[in-house]
Design a protein around this motif. Sequence first.
Motif, short mmCIF file in Angstrom:
data_model
loop_
_atom_site.label_atom_id
_atom_site.label_comp_id
_atom_site.label_asym_id
_atom_site.label_seq_id
_atom_site.Cartn_x
_atom_site.Cartn_y
_atom_site.Cartn_z
N GLY A 24 -4.83 12.83 5.01
CA GLY A 24 -5.16 11.60 5.74
C GLY A 24 -5.94 10.61 4.88
O GLY A 24 -5.75 9.40 4.99
N PHE A 25 -6.80 11.13 4.02
CA PHE A 25 -7.61 10.26 3.16
C PHE A 25 -6.73 9.30 2.35
O PHE A 25 -6.96 8.10 2.31
CB PHE A 25 -8.47 11.12 2.22
CG PHE A 25 -9.24 10.34 1.20
CD1 PHE A 25 -10.37 9.60 1.58
CD2 PHE A 25 -8.85 10.31 -0.13
CE1 PHE A 25 -11.09 8.87 0.63
CE2 PHE A 25 -9.55 9.58 -1.08
CZ PHE A 25 -10.68 8.86 -0.70
N ALA A 39 -3.59 8.60 3.01
CA ALA A 39 -2.81 7.76 3.93
C ALA A 39 -3.61 6.50 4.31
O ALA A 39 -3.06 5.40 4.33
CB ALA A 39 -2.46 8.56 5.18
N PHE A 40 -4.89 6.68 4.61
CA PHE A 40 -5.68 5.52 5.03
C PHE A 40 -5.96 4.57 3.86
O PHE A 40 -6.05 3.36 4.04
CB PHE A 40 -6.98 5.97 5.71
CG PHE A 40 -6.77 6.35 7.15
CD1 PHE A 40 -6.74 5.37 8.14
CD2 PHE A 40 -6.54 7.67 7.52
CE1 PHE A 40 -6.51 5.70 9.47
CE2 PHE A 40 -6.32 8.01 8.85
CZ PHE A 40 -6.30 7.03 9.82
N LEU A 60 -3.84 4.06 1.45
CA LEU A 60 -2.56 3.38 1.30
C LEU A 60 -2.42 2.31 2.39
O LEU A 60 -2.02 1.17 2.12
CB LEU A 60 -1.44 4.42 1.44
CG LEU A 60 -0.10 4.10 0.81
CD1 LEU A 60 -0.26 3.99 -0.71
CD2 LEU A 60 0.91 5.22 1.12
N ALA A 61 -2.80 2.69 3.62
CA ALA A 61 -2.64 1.78 4.76
C ALA A 61 -3.53 0.55 4.60
O ALA A 61 -3.14 -0.56 4.99
CB ALA A 61 -2.97 2.51 6.06
N LYS A 93 -1.96 -2.22 2.76
CA LYS A 93 -0.76 -2.83 3.33
C LYS A 93 -1.12 -3.70 4.52
O LYS A 93 -2.09 -3.44 5.21
CB LYS A 93 0.22 -1.73 3.80
CG LYS A 93 0.83 -0.93 2.66
CD LYS A 93 1.41 0.37 3.18
CE LYS A 93 2.61 0.14 4.06
NZ LYS A 93 3.85 0.08 3.29
N SER A 101 3.12 -2.15 8.92
CA SER A 101 3.66 -0.79 8.89
C SER A 101 5.13 -0.85 8.46
O SER A 101 5.72 -1.93 8.38
CB SER A 101 3.53 -0.15 10.26
OG SER A 101 4.54 -0.65 11.12
N LEU A 102 5.72 0.32 8.21
CA LEU A 102 7.11 0.37 7.74
C LEU A 102 8.08 -0.21 8.78
O LEU A 102 9.17 -0.66 8.43
CB LEU A 102 7.50 1.80 7.39
CG LEU A 102 6.78 2.38 6.16
CD1 LEU A 102 7.14 3.84 5.97
CD2 LEU A 102 7.14 1.58 4.90
N LEU A 103 7.67 -0.19 10.06
CA LEU A 103 8.53 -0.80 11.09
C LEU A 103 8.19 -2.28 11.28
O LEU A 103 8.73 -2.93 12.17
CB LEU A 103 8.37 -0.04 12.41
CG LEU A 103 8.97 1.37 12.48
CD1 LEU A 103 8.65 2.02 13.82
CD2 LEU A 103 10.48 1.35 12.26
N GLY A 125 1.78 -4.59 12.86
CA GLY A 125 0.44 -4.61 12.26
C GLY A 125 -0.13 -3.21 12.25
O GLY A 125 0.22 -2.39 13.08
N ILE A 126 -0.99 -2.93 11.27
CA ILE A 126 -1.62 -1.61 11.23
C ILE A 126 -2.97 -1.72 11.93
O ILE A 126 -3.83 -2.50 11.54
CB ILE A 126 -1.78 -1.14 9.77
CG1 ILE A 126 -0.38 -0.92 9.15
CG2 ILE A 126 -2.60 0.15 9.71
CD1 ILE A 126 -0.38 -0.46 7.72
N LYS A 127 -3.09 -0.96 13.02
CA LYS A 127 -4.30 -1.05 13.85
C LYS A 127 -5.30 0.04 13.47
O LYS A 127 -5.15 1.19 13.87
CB LYS A 127 -3.92 -0.91 15.33
CG LYS A 127 -2.99 -2.01 15.83
CD LYS A 127 -2.72 -1.84 17.32
CE LYS A 127 -1.79 -2.92 17.84
NZ LYS A 127 -0.41 -2.78 17.28
N ILE A 128 -6.29 -0.35 12.70
CA ILE A 128 -7.35 0.59 12.33
C ILE A 128 -8.62 0.16 13.05
O ILE A 128 -8.97 -1.02 13.01
CB ILE A 128 -7.54 0.61 10.80
CG1 ILE A 128 -6.29 1.23 10.15
CG2 ILE A 128 -8.78 1.42 10.42
CD1 ILE A 128 -6.29 1.26 8.65
N PRO A 129 -9.28 1.10 13.74
CA PRO A 129 -10.47 0.70 14.52
C PRO A 129 -11.52 0.03 13.64
O PRO A 129 -11.74 0.44 12.50
CB PRO A 129 -11.00 2.04 15.04
CG PRO A 129 -9.87 2.99 14.95
CD PRO A 129 -9.02 2.53 13.82
N LEU A 152 1.57 4.97 8.87
CA LEU A 152 2.35 4.10 7.98
C LEU A 152 3.63 3.58 8.64
O LEU A 152 4.08 2.48 8.33
CB LEU A 152 2.69 4.83 6.68
CG LEU A 152 1.47 5.21 5.83
CD1 LEU A 152 1.91 5.92 4.55
CD2 LEU A 152 0.61 3.99 5.49
N SER A 199 -10.99 10.98 7.85
CA SER A 199 -10.10 10.62 6.74
C SER A 199 -10.40 9.22 6.21
O SER A 199 -10.23 8.94 5.03
CB SER A 199 -8.64 10.63 7.19
OG SER A 199 -8.20 11.93 7.43
#
Lengths: 140, 145
Positions: A54-55, A57-58, A60-61, A64, A67-69, A72-76, B30, B115
């Motif tokens: 996960g470390f 992944a976050f 990387l996220a 960006k 997302s691949l679709l 938007g990438i929703k991070i709290p 992702l 993470s």
Amino acid sequence: MNYAFFSFLAGLVFGIGLIIAGMANPAKVVGFLDITGEWDPSLMFVMGGAILIGFFAFRLASAKSKSLLGFGIKIPDNKRIDMRLVGGSLLFGMGWGLGGFCPGPGLVAIGAGEVKAVVFVIAMIAGMLLFEVIDRPKLR
Amino acid sequence: MINIAWESFTPYSALFGGAVIGIATTMFLLINGRIAGISGILGGLFRPMPGDILWRVAFILGLIVAPTVWLAIAPMPATQIDASYGTLVLAGILVGVGTRFGSGCTSGHGVCGLSRLSIRSLIATLSFMASGFMMVFVVKHAFGG
């Protein structure tokens, strides 16, 4: 429709991870929480394995914007540490220790045909609805 | 001080299962752009917004279907639930209310939050672990059960 399909897939892989890890079994979770008895540290290794991946992944996220679709990438972004967070988490831990179930394994155990898991999840949904009743007036 | 239950300790399957959970959270982050926090995914159904229901139900279905898919490859590992029905009702209510007030559970705070090195999630994780340790101590040892 793609969105829901990949959501399903993520849930499926998550569930399989829980089964491999042994965490769909409440006795194993209670074995971890029984720190003053015969302690089974396995759950630490589950979290370790998940966080290790996960470390990255976050990281990387965060680089960006979509997302691949293409969503938007929703991070709290909530950083508040208050009674709501601590009190809620303490209540959750009490329930976790009592039954050996947290939400994910409860749902997986339903799929394994465990009647007790059905009872747990129905009660958990009741608890979530109770939260809506308590919390909603304050929100609006 | 700490007495390790070596016969039930399964470090390799735990680490591997954890890695698979990590892959699932990576996919969801992702591809869908979301945090795989299960209490939030389920709880969000009770505060519905347009277009916000199908993906939540799909994720939950994925979890429920997992044992069936697993059974196609290998037998299900044993599930042992020692808690009584009454205890599970109380446990469920506490987990439901607690995870919603605390904005997350083992997946949302414990895996995703840690993470991304969130202090808020670290506090939440330490809190639910502490009360989990305490509860099991009370149930298994303090009352001599």
